[in-house]
Design a protein around this motif. Sequence first.
Motif, PDB file in Angstrom:
ATOM      1  N   LYS A 121       0.869   4.650   1.090  1.00 54.75           N
ATOM      2  CA  LYS A 121       0.085   5.409   2.054  1.00 54.75           C
ATOM      3  C   LYS A 121      -0.064   6.874   1.660  1.00 54.75           C
ATOM      4  O   LYS A 121      -0.998   7.541   2.095  1.00 54.75           O
ATOM      5  CB  LYS A 121       0.717   5.315   3.444  1.00 54.75           C
ATOM      6  CG  LYS A 121       0.775   3.892   3.983  1.00 54.75           C
ATOM      7  CD  LYS A 121      -0.612   3.333   4.196  1.00 54.75           C
ATOM      8  CE  LYS A 121      -0.566   2.026   4.952  1.00 54.75           C
ATOM      9  NZ  LYS A 121      -1.885   1.516   5.288  1.00 54.75           N
ATOM     10  N   GLN A 153      -2.416   6.673  -1.701  1.00 54.45           N
ATOM     11  CA  GLN A 153      -3.643   5.906  -1.481  1.00 54.45           C
ATOM     12  C   GLN A 153      -3.904   4.909  -2.613  1.00 54.45           C
ATOM     13  O   GLN A 153      -5.026   4.800  -3.127  1.00 54.45           O
ATOM     14  CB  GLN A 153      -4.841   6.846  -1.299  1.00 54.45           C
ATOM     15  CG  GLN A 153      -4.713   7.784  -0.107  1.00 54.45           C
ATOM     16  CD  GLN A 153      -4.601   7.031   1.207  1.00 54.45           C
ATOM     17  OE1 GLN A 153      -5.423   6.196   1.522  1.00 54.45           O
ATOM     18  NE2 GLN A 153      -3.564   7.325   1.965  1.00 54.45           N
ATOM     19  N   GLU A 186       0.848  -1.199   0.000  1.00 54.96           N
ATOM     20  CA  GLU A 186       0.000   0.000   0.000  1.00 54.96           C
ATOM     21  C   GLU A 186       0.877   1.240   0.000  1.00 54.96           C
ATOM     22  O   GLU A 186       1.773   1.367   0.834  1.00 54.96           O
ATOM     23  CB  GLU A 186      -0.897   0.021   1.231  1.00 54.96           C
ATOM     24  CG  GLU A 186      -1.945  -1.042   1.249  1.00 54.96           C
ATOM     25  CD  GLU A 186      -2.845  -0.957   2.476  1.00 54.96           C
ATOM     26  OE1 GLU A 186      -2.651  -0.049   3.310  1.00 54.96           O
ATOM     27  OE2 GLU A 186      -3.744  -1.811   2.591  1.00 54.96           O
TER      28      GLU A 186
END
Length: 76
Positions: A41, A44, A39
């Motif tokens: 961060k 997104q 992921e």
Amino acid sequence: MLPVERNYLDGNGALWKAEYFEEFETIDGTPTVLKMRMEDKQRQTSTRINVSSVKYDVDIPDSAFAPDSLPKALDL
């Protein structure tokens, strides 16, 4: 004894990416990650990798890594 999560920081020390190891299996005596998720961060977004087949100690001819051979690498 395998990691379940690994975090990566950007140049400013803020969390950038998180990598999650979701499924493991021992194949030929080697602990192997079969499902992984990364992921981002900050943006997104995420990427998921699902491995369906793993073989260790397989002889691969050097010719398989020649640029002209790469499209046919799965046929070896």
